[in-house]
Each structure stands twice: as structure tokens, then as C-alpha cells.
Scaffold this motif. Structure first.
Motif, mmCIF file in Angstrom:
data_model
loop_
_atom_site.group_PDB
_atom_site.id
_atom_site.type_symbol
_atom_site.label_atom_id
_atom_site.label_comp_id
_atom_site.label_asym_id
_atom_site.label_seq_id
_atom_site.Cartn_x
_atom_site.Cartn_y
_atom_site.Cartn_z
ATOM 1 N N ALA A 148 41.991 8.107 -14.873
ATOM 2 C CA ALA A 148 43.099 7.237 -14.704
ATOM 3 C C ALA A 148 44.262 7.875 -15.464
ATOM 4 C CB ALA A 148 42.690 6.065 -15.512
ATOM 5 N N SER A 149 44.185 8.678 -16.652
ATOM 6 C CA SER A 149 45.233 9.377 -17.149
ATOM 7 C C SER A 149 45.926 10.455 -16.409
ATOM 8 C CB SER A 149 44.804 9.692 -18.486
ATOM 9 O OG SER A 149 44.384 8.567 -19.267
ATOM 10 N N ARG A 150 44.891 11.060 -15.663
ATOM 11 C CA ARG A 150 45.431 12.177 -14.795
ATOM 12 C C ARG A 150 46.384 11.675 -13.686
ATOM 13 N NH1 ARG A 150 40.343 15.966 -13.740
ATOM 14 N NH2 ARG A 150 42.264 17.229 -12.626
ATOM 15 N N ASP A 151 45.849 10.486 -13.128
ATOM 16 C CA ASP A 151 46.674 10.021 -11.982
ATOM 17 C C ASP A 151 48.179 9.659 -12.535
ATOM 18 O OD1 ASP A 151 46.709 8.774 -9.206
ATOM 19 O OD2 ASP A 151 47.086 6.968 -10.127
ATOM 20 N N ASP A 152 48.122 9.198 -13.648
ATOM 21 C CA ASP A 152 49.662 9.160 -14.315
ATOM 22 C C ASP A 152 50.293 10.422 -13.999
ATOM 23 O OD1 ASP A 152 49.029 6.385 -14.970
ATOM 24 O OD2 ASP A 152 48.866 6.939 -16.997
ATOM 25 N N GLU A 153 49.701 11.596 -14.258
ATOM 26 C CA GLU A 153 50.512 12.884 -14.324
ATOM 27 C C GLU A 153 50.763 13.170 -12.752
ATOM 28 O OE1 GLU A 153 48.909 17.717 -14.576
ATOM 29 O OE2 GLU A 153 47.894 16.123 -15.515
ATOM 30 N N ASP A 155 51.312 10.852 -10.472
ATOM 31 C CA ASP A 155 52.486 10.017 -10.308
ATOM 32 C C ASP A 155 53.916 10.770 -10.685
ATOM 33 O OD1 ASP A 155 50.835 8.279 -9.090
ATOM 34 O OD2 ASP A 155 50.718 6.863 -10.605
ATOM 35 N N GLU A 156 53.834 11.132 -11.924
ATOM 36 C CA GLU A 156 55.076 11.796 -12.209
ATOM 37 C C GLU A 156 55.331 12.876 -11.694
ATOM 38 O OE1 GLU A 156 54.150 12.478 -16.393
ATOM 39 O OE2 GLU A 156 54.185 10.498 -17.053
ATOM 40 N N GLU A 159 56.956 11.624 -8.428
ATOM 41 C CA GLU A 159 58.355 11.175 -8.819
ATOM 42 C C GLU A 159 59.457 12.389 -8.875
ATOM 43 O OE1 GLU A 159 60.755 8.070 -11.874
ATOM 44 O OE2 GLU A 159 58.655 8.589 -12.087
ATOM 45 N N GLU A 198 49.790 11.587 -3.366
ATOM 46 C CA GLU A 198 49.937 10.409 -4.328
ATOM 47 C C GLU A 198 48.884 9.355 -4.145
ATOM 48 O OE1 GLU A 198 53.123 7.805 -6.915
ATOM 49 O OE2 GLU A 198 53.701 8.424 -4.926
ATOM 50 N N ASP A 202 45.541 8.032 -5.911
ATOM 51 C CA ASP A 202 44.962 6.541 -6.025
ATOM 52 C C ASP A 202 43.549 6.240 -5.468
ATOM 53 O OD1 ASP A 202 47.732 6.061 -7.097
ATOM 54 O OD2 ASP A 202 48.244 5.177 -4.932
#
Length: 223
Positions: A148-153, A155-156, A159, A198, A202
Motif C-alpha cells: 500500500a505504501s509502495r503504491d503511493d510511490e 502514484d507520485e 503525477e 498507475e 491499484d
């Protein structure tokens, strides 16, 4: 269905889900390679292979239904079957996104945005997907939470890549309507590629979420 046979069927289901994930990861890698190399033959192979994955999905869907119908599973087995069904759905959708990469390859002419490293983003999604399937196989919930944390990476990354494309488009000096149309087509293709990778991330988090629920009856990652 005898209990031993039932447990064997559960084991087979896990093995078949893992095999499907291997095929999907191979197709995603092929789609990324086709896009990088502008390899239309490889892209066509990815596109034409989507039917095989769809058939695999339908077969596994029926296996899940049969396991639920033929014997009342205990709570842990019920969670395993339900999670497996959800996971093959995410894998089928990842395969669709790999097919998209093949289709983008057929339309691509040249790389106009060298500062956007699609391959790096693709490698990250593949690593995440592989880790998610290992977590499913080994029932490793720590890996599920880390994904879940790697998905934030991811997403960044997406972006930043999108911002580079838009900024580059604004700064370009375009001299003719034909050039404008060509550039816009390439921009659209690249932005779709970023979006699709991306979305792979997800779906990977969905797989981790279902595995966490399967093992610990914990729905904290399900959204």
C-alpha cells in the motif's frame, strides 16, 4: 466431495491463480518491451493473447463457484475462495491494461518525451505485482501492508511524469497544424500509458488487500 479431495481442489486453485499471475506478468513485460522497442510484432502477440487470459479467468471463476457450491466451506476456506475470485478479476484487468500497451505500440512513431521513464514505472508495477502474488502464496501480511505504501510511490511517479508531459507540451513551439495533431496524439498515448500503469498498481493493492483479508480477516486495505 470428500474432505481430502476438497482440500486438494483448494490447493489446485491456489496453484492455478499463481499460474495465471505468471502469464499476466509475462504479458505485461511483453507490452512494456513492445512499447520501448516499437516492436509491432511483439505488440500484436500481446493483443492476440488476451483471449487466452480471458478463458483462464472464466475457468477459474467456475472453479471458485464449484468449490462454494459442492461443500460448505469453513470460514477460512470461504475467505480463501472469495479472495482468489477477487484476485483473478484483478489479474484479468491487468492483462487488459497490458493489451492497451500493445495497442499504444501500434500507434507510436517516436519517443518525444525522453524525460518520462515509462520503463522504470513499468518495472515498479511488475515488482509490486510479483510481491503481491508471493504474499498470496505465502500468506505474508507484512508484504501486503508494505505494498500500500509502495503504491503511493507509484502514484507520485505518475503525477511527476504527467506534469513533465504537460509542461513540455506548453513549452514546445509548434509550427503547423499537422505537427500539433501529431504531438497531441503522442501526448495522449503517453498519458494513457502512465494512467494504465498507475491502474496496474491499484489492482496490485487490491490483490494485497484481498490476501490480507484472506489471512487475517482484516479489511483495512479494502477500498
Amino acid at each position: 466431495m470428500a474432505r481430502q479431495s476438497y482440500q486438494e481442489k483448494l490447493t489446485e486453485l491456489r496453484e492455478d491463480v499463481l499460474y495465471m499471475s505468471e502469464v499476466v506478468m509475462e504479458r505485461l513485460r511483453m507490452g512494456l518491451d513492445a512499447l520501448e522497442q516499437k516492436d509491432e510484432s511483439l505488440a500484436q502477440e500481446v493483443i492476440e493473447g488476451d483471449g487466452e487470459i480471458n478463458r483462464m479467468y472464466l475457468d477459474l471463476e467456475q472453479d471458485c463457484i464449484d468449490l462454494l457450491a459442492l461443500q460448505q466451506p469453513v470460514a477460512s476456506d470461504l475467505r480463501f475462495i472469495a479472495a482468489s475470485f477477487k484476485i483473478i478479476t484483478d489479474l484479468e484487468r491487468i492483462a487488459d491494461l497490458a493489451t492497451n500497451l500493445g495497442e499504444y505500440t501500434m500507434d507510436a512513431e517516436q519517443d518525444l518525451f525522453p524525460d518520462v521513464d515509462v520503463q522504470e514505472m513499468g518495472d515498479l508495477t511488475l515488482d509490486m505485482l510479483e510481491d503481491a502474488m508471493i504474499a498470496y502464496d505465502t500468506e505474508n501480511t507484512d508484504t501486503c501492508r508494505r505494498l500500500a505504501s509502495r503504491d503511493d510511490e507509484l502514484d507520485e511517479f505518475a503525477e511527476r511524469a504527467s506534469e513533465i508531459v504537460v509542461r513540455d507540451l506548453i513549452e514546445r513551439e509548434l509550427e503547423s497544424p499537422d505537427e500539433v495533431e501529431r504531438i497531441l496524439q503522442d501526448v495522449s498515448r503517453l498519458l494513457l500509458t502512465i494512467r494504465d500503469l498507475e491502474r496496474v498498481g491499484d489492482h496490485t493493492v487490491n490483490i494485497a488487500a484481498r490476501t490480507l483479508y484472506m489471512v487475517e480477516n482484516d479489511d483495512e486495505l479494502i477500498y
